[in-house]
Design a protein around this motif. Structure first.
Motif, PDB file in Angstrom:
ATOM      1  N   PHE A  73      44.609  45.234  42.571  1.00  0.00           N
ATOM      2  CA  PHE A  73      43.660  44.962  41.489  1.00  0.00           C
ATOM      3  C   PHE A  73      42.733  43.817  41.870  1.00  0.00           C
ATOM      4  O   PHE A  73      41.528  43.873  41.634  1.00  0.00           O
ATOM      5  N   HIS A  74      43.301  42.785  42.470  1.00  0.00           N
ATOM      6  CA  HIS A  74      42.492  41.658  42.924  1.00  0.00           C
ATOM      7  C   HIS A  74      41.463  42.127  43.955  1.00  0.00           C
ATOM      8  O   HIS A  74      40.284  41.775  43.890  1.00  0.00           O
ATOM      9  N   GLU A  75      41.914  42.948  44.892  1.00  0.00           N
ATOM     10  CA  GLU A  75      41.018  43.463  45.926  1.00  0.00           C
ATOM     11  C   GLU A  75      39.892  44.307  45.311  1.00  0.00           C
ATOM     12  O   GLU A  75      38.721  44.153  45.674  1.00  0.00           O
ATOM     13  N   ALA A  76      40.255  45.185  44.377  1.00  0.00           N
ATOM     14  CA  ALA A  76      39.250  46.034  43.736  1.00  0.00           C
ATOM     15  C   ALA A  76      38.209  45.191  43.002  1.00  0.00           C
ATOM     16  O   ALA A  76      37.006  45.457  43.079  1.00  0.00           O
ATOM     17  N   LEU A  77      38.668  44.148  42.298  1.00  0.00           N
ATOM     18  CA  LEU A  77      37.716  43.298  41.583  1.00  0.00           C
ATOM     19  C   LEU A  77      36.919  42.409  42.534  1.00  0.00           C
ATOM     20  O   LEU A  77      35.754  42.103  42.275  1.00  0.00           O
ATOM     21  N   ALA A  78      37.526  42.007  43.649  1.00  0.00           N
ATOM     22  CA  ALA A  78      36.782  41.215  44.633  1.00  0.00           C
ATOM     23  C   ALA A  78      35.650  42.039  45.229  1.00  0.00           C
ATOM     24  O   ALA A  78      34.537  41.546  45.424  1.00  0.00           O
ATOM     25  N   VAL A  79      35.918  43.314  45.492  1.00  0.00           N
ATOM     26  CA  VAL A  79      34.898  44.187  46.087  1.00  0.00           C
ATOM     27  C   VAL A  79      33.914  44.686  45.034  1.00  0.00           C
ATOM     28  O   VAL A  79      32.701  44.642  45.233  1.00  0.00           O
ATOM     29  N   TYR A  80      34.416  45.161  43.892  1.00  0.00           N
ATOM     30  CA  TYR A  80      33.554  45.815  42.901  1.00  0.00           C
ATOM     31  C   TYR A  80      33.190  44.940  41.709  1.00  0.00           C
ATOM     32  O   TYR A  80      32.306  45.309  40.933  1.00  0.00           O
ATOM     33  N   GLY A  81      33.837  43.783  41.536  1.00  0.00           N
ATOM     34  CA  GLY A  81      33.533  42.916  40.394  1.00  0.00           C
ATOM     35  C   GLY A  81      32.071  42.529  40.293  1.00  0.00           C
ATOM     36  O   GLY A  81      31.455  42.695  39.227  1.00  0.00           O
ATOM     37  N   PRO A  82      31.450  42.026  41.370  1.00  0.00           N
ATOM     38  CA  PRO A  82      30.025  41.688  41.276  1.00  0.00           C
ATOM     39  C   PRO A  82      29.150  42.897  40.949  1.00  0.00           C
ATOM     40  O   PRO A  82      28.171  42.779  40.216  1.00  0.00           O
ATOM     41  N   ALA A  83      29.521  44.081  41.469  1.00  0.00           N
ATOM     42  CA  ALA A  83      28.754  45.290  41.167  1.00  0.00           C
ATOM     43  C   ALA A  83      28.903  45.664  39.691  1.00  0.00           C
ATOM     44  O   ALA A  83      27.923  46.005  39.017  1.00  0.00           O
ATOM     45  N   ILE A  84      30.123  45.597  39.184  1.00  0.00           N
ATOM     46  CA  ILE A  84      30.358  45.908  37.769  1.00  0.00           C
ATOM     47  C   ILE A  84      29.600  44.925  36.889  1.00  0.00           C
ATOM     48  O   ILE A  84      28.964  45.312  35.899  1.00  0.00           O
ATOM     49  N   LYS A  85      29.613  43.644  37.252  1.00  0.00           N
ATOM     50  CA  LYS A  85      28.872  42.631  36.493  1.00  0.00           C
ATOM     51  C   LYS A  85      27.374  42.969  36.470  1.00  0.00           C
ATOM     52  O   LYS A  85      26.747  42.939  35.403  1.00  0.00           O
ATOM     53  N   GLU A  86      26.807  43.296  37.613  1.00  0.00           N
ATOM     54  CA  GLU A  86      25.386  43.662  37.680  1.00  0.00           C
ATOM     55  C   GLU A  86      25.087  44.850  36.771  1.00  0.00           C
ATOM     56  O   GLU A  86      24.082  44.866  36.060  1.00  0.00           O
ATOM     57  N   LEU A  87      25.948  45.853  36.803  1.00  0.00           N
ATOM     58  CA  LEU A  87      25.711  47.053  35.996  1.00  0.00           C
ATOM     59  C   LEU A  87      25.882  46.788  34.507  1.00  0.00           C
ATOM     60  O   LEU A  87      25.147  47.347  33.685  1.00  0.00           O
ATOM     61  N   ILE A  88      26.825  45.921  34.135  1.00  0.00           N
ATOM     62  CA  ILE A  88      26.970  45.545  32.721  1.00  0.00           C
ATOM     63  C   ILE A  88      25.706  44.841  32.244  1.00  0.00           C
ATOM     64  O   ILE A  88      25.168  45.159  31.181  1.00  0.00           O
ATOM     65  N   ALA A  99      47.411  36.103  44.709  1.00  0.00           N
ATOM     66  CA  ALA A  99      47.394  37.524  44.357  1.00  0.00           C
ATOM     67  C   ALA A  99      48.057  38.371  45.429  1.00  0.00           C
ATOM     68  O   ALA A  99      48.537  39.470  45.153  1.00  0.00           O
ATOM     69  N   ALA A 100      48.095  37.885  46.659  1.00  0.00           N
ATOM     70  CA  ALA A 100      48.617  38.666  47.770  1.00  0.00           C
ATOM     71  C   ALA A 100      50.133  38.827  47.743  1.00  0.00           C
ATOM     72  O   ALA A 100      50.677  39.601  48.516  1.00  0.00           O
ATOM     73  N   SER A 101      50.842  38.143  46.852  1.00  0.00           N
ATOM     74  CA  SER A 101      52.302  38.188  46.854  1.00  0.00           C
ATOM     75  C   SER A 101      52.871  39.489  46.284  1.00  0.00           C
ATOM     76  O   SER A 101      53.997  39.844  46.576  1.00  0.00           O
ATOM     77  N   ASP A 102      52.134  40.226  45.471  1.00  0.00           N
ATOM     78  CA  ASP A 102      52.603  41.492  44.913  1.00  0.00           C
ATOM     79  C   ASP A 102      51.597  42.587  45.266  1.00  0.00           C
ATOM     80  O   ASP A 102      50.408  42.446  44.954  1.00  0.00           O
ATOM     81  N   PRO A 103      52.038  43.681  45.890  1.00  0.00           N
ATOM     82  CA  PRO A 103      51.088  44.703  46.340  1.00  0.00           C
ATOM     83  C   PRO A 103      50.243  45.318  45.219  1.00  0.00           C
ATOM     84  O   PRO A 103      49.057  45.560  45.405  1.00  0.00           O
ATOM     85  N   THR A 104      50.820  45.570  44.061  1.00  0.00           N
ATOM     86  CA  THR A 104      50.043  46.170  42.968  1.00  0.00           C
ATOM     87  C   THR A 104      49.007  45.186  42.441  1.00  0.00           C
ATOM     88  O   THR A 104      47.835  45.540  42.263  1.00  0.00           O
ATOM     89  N   ILE A 105      49.418  43.951  42.196  1.00  0.00           N
ATOM     90  CA  ILE A 105      48.482  42.948  41.702  1.00  0.00           C
ATOM     91  C   ILE A 105      47.405  42.682  42.755  1.00  0.00           C
ATOM     92  O   ILE A 105      46.220  42.548  42.438  1.00  0.00           O
ATOM     93  N   TYR A 106      47.803  42.651  44.009  1.00  0.00           N
ATOM     94  CA  TYR A 106      46.832  42.434  45.079  1.00  0.00           C
ATOM     95  C   TYR A 106      45.757  43.513  45.080  1.00  0.00           C
ATOM     96  O   TYR A 106      44.574  43.230  45.262  1.00  0.00           O
TER      97      TYR A 106
END
Length: 150
Positions: free
Chosen positions: A93-108, A84-91
């Protein structure tokens, strides 16, 4: 000799268990520390350092020890996926989901129950929102909730 600092993952497990035992929602805790709910969940799951005064409130509300508060205040280790680190935009999104993905899952799960957001029955939108500090990118994921059926 002082005890080693509790790993953030261990603190997150204790926080989650105490929250469930006490019948508190993530929103209840976010209100108590005067913080946005998604940030609160992400922070309490170990993805952000929590200011000491907010960490103290969390452990008081949940009846947890000083070791949990100390762990919450520490800076997390965030690891990027090399692919994911090879493209800044995709990275980002990856970073946002790495940080907030577990939180979003908990809230869902807290809001909807046991299930997932569909990526098949799914809409995504990208919009620009003007902001005095620079235009904002607004990405909306709109997926149908699919409950697990046993």
């Amino acid at each position: 000799m002082t005890a080693p600092i509790m790993p953030k993952a261990d603190a997150a497990e204790l926080i989650t268990a105490a929250r469930i035992r006490q019948g508190l929602t993530w929103s209840d805790i976010a209100e108590r520390i005067d913080a946005p709910v998604v940030w609160t969940v992400a922070a309490l799951l170990g993805q952000h350092p929590v200011p000491a005064e907010k960490a103290a409130v969390v452990v008081e509300v949940l009846g947890l020890g000083e070791g949990v508060a100390e762990s919450l205040t520490r800076q997390p280790m965030r690891v990027a996926d090399d692919a994911a680190a090879s493209d800044p935009t995709i990275y980002r999104f990856h970073e946002a989901l790495a940080v907030y993905g577990p939180a979003i899952k908990e809230l869902i799960h807290e809001e909807f129950g046991d299930g997932i957001m569909s990526a098949i029955n799914f809409k995504v939108d990208v919009a620009r929102r003007a902001d005095p500090d620079g235009d904002r990118v607004v990405v909306t994921f709109d997926g149908k909730f699919l409950d697990y059926r046993w």
